[in-house]
Design a protein around this motif. Structure first.
Motif, PDB file in Angstrom:
ATOM      1  N   VAL A 109      29.212  74.888 -22.435  1.00  0.00           N
ATOM      2  CA  VAL A 109      30.367  74.834 -21.547  1.00  0.00           C
ATOM      3  C   VAL A 109      30.806  73.390 -21.346  1.00  0.00           C
ATOM      4  N   ASP A 110      32.043  73.250 -20.881  1.00  0.00           N
ATOM      5  CA  ASP A 110      32.536  71.908 -20.550  1.00  0.00           C
ATOM      6  C   ASP A 110      32.252  71.619 -19.079  1.00  0.00           C
ATOM      7  N   ASP A 111      32.802  70.538 -18.559  1.00  0.00           N
ATOM      8  CA  ASP A 111      32.528  70.136 -17.173  1.00  0.00           C
ATOM      9  C   ASP A 111      33.073  71.113 -16.130  1.00  0.00           C
ATOM     10  N   ARG A 112      34.004  71.983 -16.525  1.00  0.00           N
ATOM     11  CA  ARG A 112      34.556  72.978 -15.601  1.00  0.00           C
ATOM     12  C   ARG A 112      33.889  74.340 -15.772  1.00  0.00           C
ATOM     13  N   ASN A 113      32.811  74.389 -16.529  1.00  0.00           N
ATOM     14  CA  ASN A 113      32.075  75.613 -16.852  1.00  0.00           C
ATOM     15  C   ASN A 113      32.874  76.533 -17.773  1.00  0.00           C
ATOM     16  N   HIS A 114      33.887  76.013 -18.443  1.00  0.00           N
ATOM     17  CA  HIS A 114      34.627  76.816 -19.414  1.00  0.00           C
ATOM     18  C   HIS A 114      33.850  76.866 -20.722  1.00  0.00           C
ATOM     19  N   PHE A 115      33.715  78.051 -21.234  1.00  0.00           N
ATOM     20  CA  PHE A 115      32.974  78.294 -22.464  1.00  0.00           C
ATOM     21  C   PHE A 115      33.695  77.631 -23.631  1.00  0.00           C
ATOM     22  N   ILE A 116      32.959  76.827 -24.401  1.00  0.00           N
ATOM     23  CA  ILE A 116      33.581  76.167 -25.556  1.00  0.00           C
ATOM     24  C   ILE A 116      32.919  76.542 -26.876  1.00  0.00           C
ATOM     25  N   GLY A 117      31.825  77.290 -26.825  1.00  0.00           N
ATOM     26  CA  GLY A 117      31.183  77.729 -28.058  1.00  0.00           C
ATOM     27  C   GLY A 117      29.700  77.971 -27.864  1.00  0.00           C
ATOM     28  N   ILE A 118      29.019  78.133 -28.990  1.00  0.00           N
ATOM     29  CA  ILE A 118      27.568  78.361 -28.968  1.00  0.00           C
ATOM     30  C   ILE A 118      26.897  77.466 -30.002  1.00  0.00           C
ATOM     31  N   VAL A 119      25.614  77.272 -29.786  1.00  0.00           N
ATOM     32  CA  VAL A 119      24.756  76.683 -30.810  1.00  0.00           C
ATOM     33  C   VAL A 119      23.731  77.760 -31.137  1.00  0.00           C
ATOM     34  N   ARG A 120      23.686  78.138 -32.394  1.00  0.00           N
ATOM     35  CA  ARG A 120      22.761  79.195 -32.832  1.00  0.00           C
ATOM     36  C   ARG A 120      21.339  78.665 -32.899  1.00  0.00           C
ATOM     37  N   ARG A 121      20.403  79.554 -32.642  1.00  0.00           N
ATOM     38  CA  ARG A 121      18.989  79.191 -32.721  1.00  0.00           C
ATOM     39  C   ARG A 121      18.637  78.683 -34.115  1.00  0.00           C
ATOM     40  N   SER A 122      19.221  79.278 -35.152  1.00  0.00           N
ATOM     41  CA  SER A 122      18.918  78.854 -36.525  1.00  0.00           C
ATOM     42  C   SER A 122      19.313  77.395 -36.753  1.00  0.00           C
ATOM     43  N   GLU A 123      20.406  76.945 -36.151  1.00  0.00           N
ATOM     44  CA  GLU A 123      20.827  75.539 -36.280  1.00  0.00           C
ATOM     45  C   GLU A 123      19.818  74.610 -35.607  1.00  0.00           C
ATOM     46  N   ILE A 124      19.303  75.040 -34.476  1.00  0.00           N
ATOM     47  CA  ILE A 124      18.322  74.230 -33.744  1.00  0.00           C
ATOM     48  C   ILE A 124      17.016  74.146 -34.531  1.00  0.00           C
ATOM     49  N   ILE A 125      16.601  75.274 -35.112  1.00  0.00           N
ATOM     50  CA  ILE A 125      15.378  75.287 -35.920  1.00  0.00           C
ATOM     51  C   ILE A 125      15.549  74.393 -37.148  1.00  0.00           C
ATOM     52  N   ASP A 126      16.719  74.468 -37.796  1.00  0.00           N
ATOM     53  CA  ASP A 126      16.985  73.596 -38.949  1.00  0.00           C
ATOM     54  C   ASP A 126      16.896  72.127 -38.554  1.00  0.00           C
ATOM     55  N   TYR A 127      17.441  71.781 -37.406  1.00  0.00           N
ATOM     56  CA  TYR A 127      17.385  70.400 -36.903  1.00  0.00           C
ATOM     57  C   TYR A 127      15.925  69.965 -36.724  1.00  0.00           C
ATOM     58  N   CYS A 128      15.133  70.833 -36.116  1.00  0.00           N
ATOM     59  CA  CYS A 128      13.703  70.513 -35.895  1.00  0.00           C
ATOM     60  C   CYS A 128      12.961  70.385 -37.233  1.00  0.00           C
ATOM     61  N   GLN A 129      13.267  71.264 -38.158  1.00  0.00           N
ATOM     62  CA  GLN A 129      12.615  71.224 -39.474  1.00  0.00           C
ATOM     63  C   GLN A 129      12.930  69.910 -40.197  1.00  0.00           C
ATOM     64  N   LYS A 130      14.176  69.483 -40.143  1.00  0.00           N
ATOM     65  CA  LYS A 130      14.560  68.212 -40.781  1.00  0.00           C
ATOM     66  C   LYS A 130      13.831  67.050 -40.133  1.00  0.00           C
ATOM     67  N   GLY A 131      13.694  67.102 -38.816  1.00  0.00           N
ATOM     68  CA  GLY A 131      12.963  66.051 -38.111  1.00  0.00           C
ATOM     69  C   GLY A 131      11.511  65.997 -38.532  1.00  0.00           C
ATOM     70  N   LEU A 132      10.885  67.147 -38.701  1.00  0.00           N
ATOM     71  CA  LEU A 132       9.483  67.195 -39.136  1.00  0.00           C
ATOM     72  C   LEU A 132       9.359  66.717 -40.572  1.00  0.00           C
ATOM     73  N   SER A 133      10.310  67.081 -41.425  1.00  0.00           N
ATOM     74  CA  SER A 133      10.268  66.666 -42.826  1.00  0.00           C
ATOM     75  C   SER A 133      10.415  65.147 -42.958  1.00  0.00           C
ATOM     76  N   GLN A 134      11.209  64.554 -42.115  1.00  0.00           N
ATOM     77  CA  GLN A 134      11.416  63.115 -42.167  1.00  0.00           C
ATOM     78  C   GLN A 134      10.183  62.336 -41.716  1.00  0.00           C
ATOM     79  N   ARG A 135       9.350  62.961 -40.867  1.00  0.00           N
ATOM     80  CA  ARG A 135       8.117  62.302 -40.407  1.00  0.00           C
ATOM     81  C   ARG A 135       7.066  62.271 -41.500  1.00  0.00           C
TER      82      ARG A 135
END
Length: 136
Positions: A109-135
C-alpha cells in the motif's frame, strides 16, 4: 533493496471489492486458479485477503446457503480467518520475508493505505536464493 522492484502492480492483480458477492468471488478465484485474493474498499484502500478456506468455512457454517443464493451474500459478510498484513511501499525486504512465511503474497500500500500491488512469495524466495548464492 527497494520492494518496488518486485511489485506486481494493481492493474495486473486480480482483486475483489468488499461488496463483491460470494458467487463472484468463487467464480473469479476458480477462473484464475487462485487460492487467495486481495479485497479492496471502494476507495481503493486495502481491506484484507480472502482465501478459499474462508469461503468454504463460511459456506459450511450456513447450511441454508445454496450455490444459487451465493449471489446474495457480500464478501463483507465472510469472516477472514487470517489477517494478511500489507506493507507500505517503503518497507524493507526483512519485513517482506517475515510476512511471506505465512502469506502467498504480500499486499503493498501507499501512504494513504491505497492498494498499489503485491509482491509474490516466489519473488521473495528468489531474492533470498540469489543472496545465498552470492555468499557461496
Amino acid at each position: 533493496m527497494n520492494i518496488a522492484f518486485f511489485l506486481l502492480p494493481k492493474q495486473e492483480v486480480v482483486c475483489l471489492t468488499h461488496d463483491t458477492t460470494l458467487r463472484q468471488a468463487l467464480e473469479r478465484m476458480e477462473f484464475h486458479r487462485f487460492s487467495a485474493v486481495p479485497i479492496l474498499h471502494a476507495d481503493g484502500s486495502y481491506y484484507g485477503t480472502v482465501t478459499e478456506g474462508d469461503l468454504l468455512w463460511f459456506m459450511k457454517s450456513r447450511p441454508d446457503l445454496t450455490f444459487e443464493s451465493t449471489n446474495k451474500v457480500k464478501l463483507s459478510e465472510v469472516p477472514l480467518r487470517v489477517t494478511n498484513r500489507a506493507v507500505n511501499i517503503d518497507a524493507n525486504m526483512d519485513d517482506m520475508i517475515s510476512l511471506a512465511k505465512a502469506q502467498n503474497f504480500v499486499p503493498v500500500v501507499d501512504d494513504r493505505n491505497h492498494f498499489i500491488g503485491i509482491v509474490r512469495r516466489s519473488e521473495i524466495i528468489d531474492y533470498c536464493q540469489k543472496g545465498l548464492s552470492q555468499r557461496s
